[in-house]
Design an enzyme around this catalytic site. Sequence first.
Site, PDB file in Angstrom:
ATOM      1  N   CYS A 135       5.421  -7.166   7.282  1.00 27.02           N
ATOM      2  CA  CYS A 135       6.434  -6.694   8.225  1.00 27.02           C
ATOM      3  C   CYS A 135       6.704  -7.800   9.234  1.00 27.02           C
ATOM      4  CB  CYS A 135       5.949  -5.430   8.940  1.00 27.02           C
ATOM      5  SG  CYS A 135       7.162  -4.738  10.104  1.00 27.02           S
ATOM      6  N   GLU A 173       0.821  -1.206   0.000  1.00 23.65           N
ATOM      7  CA  GLU A 173       0.000   0.000   0.000  1.00 23.65           C
ATOM      8  C   GLU A 173       0.857   1.258   0.000  1.00 23.65           C
ATOM      9  OE1 GLU A 173      -2.582  -0.254   3.400  1.00 23.65           O
ATOM     10  OE2 GLU A 173      -3.061  -2.352   2.994  1.00 23.65           O
ATOM     11  N   CYS A 205       4.446  -5.995  15.861  1.00 18.86           N
ATOM     12  CA  CYS A 205       3.805  -5.116  16.843  1.00 18.86           C
ATOM     13  C   CYS A 205       2.311  -5.428  16.877  1.00 18.86           C
ATOM     14  CB  CYS A 205       4.046  -3.659  16.485  1.00 18.86           C
ATOM     15  SG  CYS A 205       5.803  -3.201  16.445  1.00 18.86           S
ATOM     16  N   SER A 260      11.630   5.768   8.696  1.00 19.21           N
ATOM     17  CA  SER A 260      11.181   5.362  10.022  1.00 19.21           C
ATOM     18  C   SER A 260      11.757   4.009  10.411  1.00 19.21           C
ATOM     19  CB  SER A 260       9.650   5.297  10.067  1.00 19.21           C
ATOM     20  OG  SER A 260       9.194   4.227   9.245  1.00 19.21           O
ATOM     21  N   CYS A 269       3.374   8.438   1.419  1.00 18.85           N
ATOM     22  CA  CYS A 269       3.814   7.423   2.371  1.00 18.85           C
ATOM     23  C   CYS A 269       3.970   6.117   1.602  1.00 18.85           C
ATOM     24  CB  CYS A 269       2.781   7.281   3.488  1.00 18.85           C
ATOM     25  SG  CYS A 269       3.209   6.028   4.727  1.00 18.85           S
ATOM     26  N   CYS A 283      -1.890   1.354   7.885  1.00 15.16           N
ATOM     27  CA  CYS A 283      -1.176   0.509   6.943  1.00 15.16           C
ATOM     28  C   CYS A 283      -1.522  -0.956   7.164  1.00 15.16           C
ATOM     29  CB  CYS A 283       0.330   0.702   7.101  1.00 15.16           C
ATOM     30  SG  CYS A 283       0.964   1.852   5.902  1.00 15.16           S
ATOM     31  N   CYS A 307      -0.561  -3.168  15.221  1.00 19.68           N
ATOM     32  CA  CYS A 307      -0.341  -2.733  13.847  1.00 19.68           C
ATOM     33  C   CYS A 307      -0.879  -3.767  12.872  1.00 19.68           C
ATOM     34  CB  CYS A 307       1.154  -2.520  13.609  1.00 19.68           C
ATOM     35  SG  CYS A 307       1.604  -2.184  11.888  1.00 19.68           S
TER      36      CYS A 307
END
Length: 410
Positions: A153, A133, A157, A242, A146, A387, A160
């Site tokens: 990922c 995305e 976390c 980030s 972004c 996200c 998320c």
Amino acid sequence: MATHDDGDVNSGQTPETGITPGGTTGAFRDMLAKGHARRGKPPVHLVDMSPEERVAAAKAIGMPKFRVKQLANHYFAHFDTDVESFTDFPSKLSATAQEAFFPELIHEVTHQSADEGTTIKTLWRLFDGAMIESVLMRYPSRTTLCISSQVGCGMGCPFCATGQLGLTRNMSTGEILEQVRIAAKTARDGGITGGPCRLSNVVFMGMGEPMGNYRSVISAVRQISAMPPEGFGISARNITVSTVGVVPGIRKLAQEGLPVRLAVSLHAPSDELRDELVPMNRRFNTTQVLDAAHDYYLATKRRVSIEYALMRGINDQAEHARLLAKRLNHYGDDWAHVNPIPLNPIEGSKWTASKPEDERQFLDILHRAGITATLRDTRGQDIDGACGQLSAKYRKTAGNEPNSDCAPTS
């Protein structure tokens, strides 16, 4: 870039994927998606090649090397990859040049519009069916994109949406930069409410941990910030990278000579709480992360952004704000800017947004302690804004489409 590598970001060889030793040992283990290692490599694109490789590719198809600069100029200055439409390029070479330099790397699946058309979130399908995305956002004084740097990922976390997907693979430099090119073209052509504009800012805050795909991310940053025909000409000072706190990556970035802004997703002021919210903290704790972030500030003279997702009753109370201020003020200079972020909750999750009064109290405590802090302007709240949400929603409705093996396993 498609298979998991056992390398580490602080070893002699930059890893192709992931940042932990094979994702199976050490103080933190990657959360890997089912089938993460069964991927081929993306097609090689112009931006994946060194200058020498571009010349060699041109020679292989019988194309004079000066044509390479023409292709690069069309790509970076005009955001165009349709070689057949290039009036300064011989038609007899267009098909072979198209295939050799501009293979299709990302294809739009769907998009959502929010904030009266000033926010556009796009779901892209990659060559292997994987989904990522990107979000294009227009503000009064800037237009920001972004972008994603990994498929899924591996940081895990719990609050998320992307973290729940697990890591499928790293993205190539070409896949990363195609997000930028298409967004820059969309902005220029008036595809976002408000008329034609220029893409001015790029943030690596989409899907993935940028430090886990260091080599491709840095290559992308250099080409985003170089002037045409070597890059898009977006100032490195307007690029943000980030990280959840991959200390070796932060230290390596500080040595690159790139004045990009570093954003650290801290989310908790203590190790006890951050161990729960950010599993990577078990490998690099808050002291190590903050020390590295402060050293980045000293090396680059760029203030570091401290990202802090506010979660109701978990990390948003006065005690948390006071401890955060104490931890940041420990270094004795105005080195950090805190971005408290109202959480965009995942459907069905226990993690939810803070009460407005708690958000105000949190900010007030930071301000009274001399900490620069601004409540993040949340975009896309009327769509699948966080996200990974759009990707997860599409997989759920599409059933067994090609990327369904990214779904988290229990």
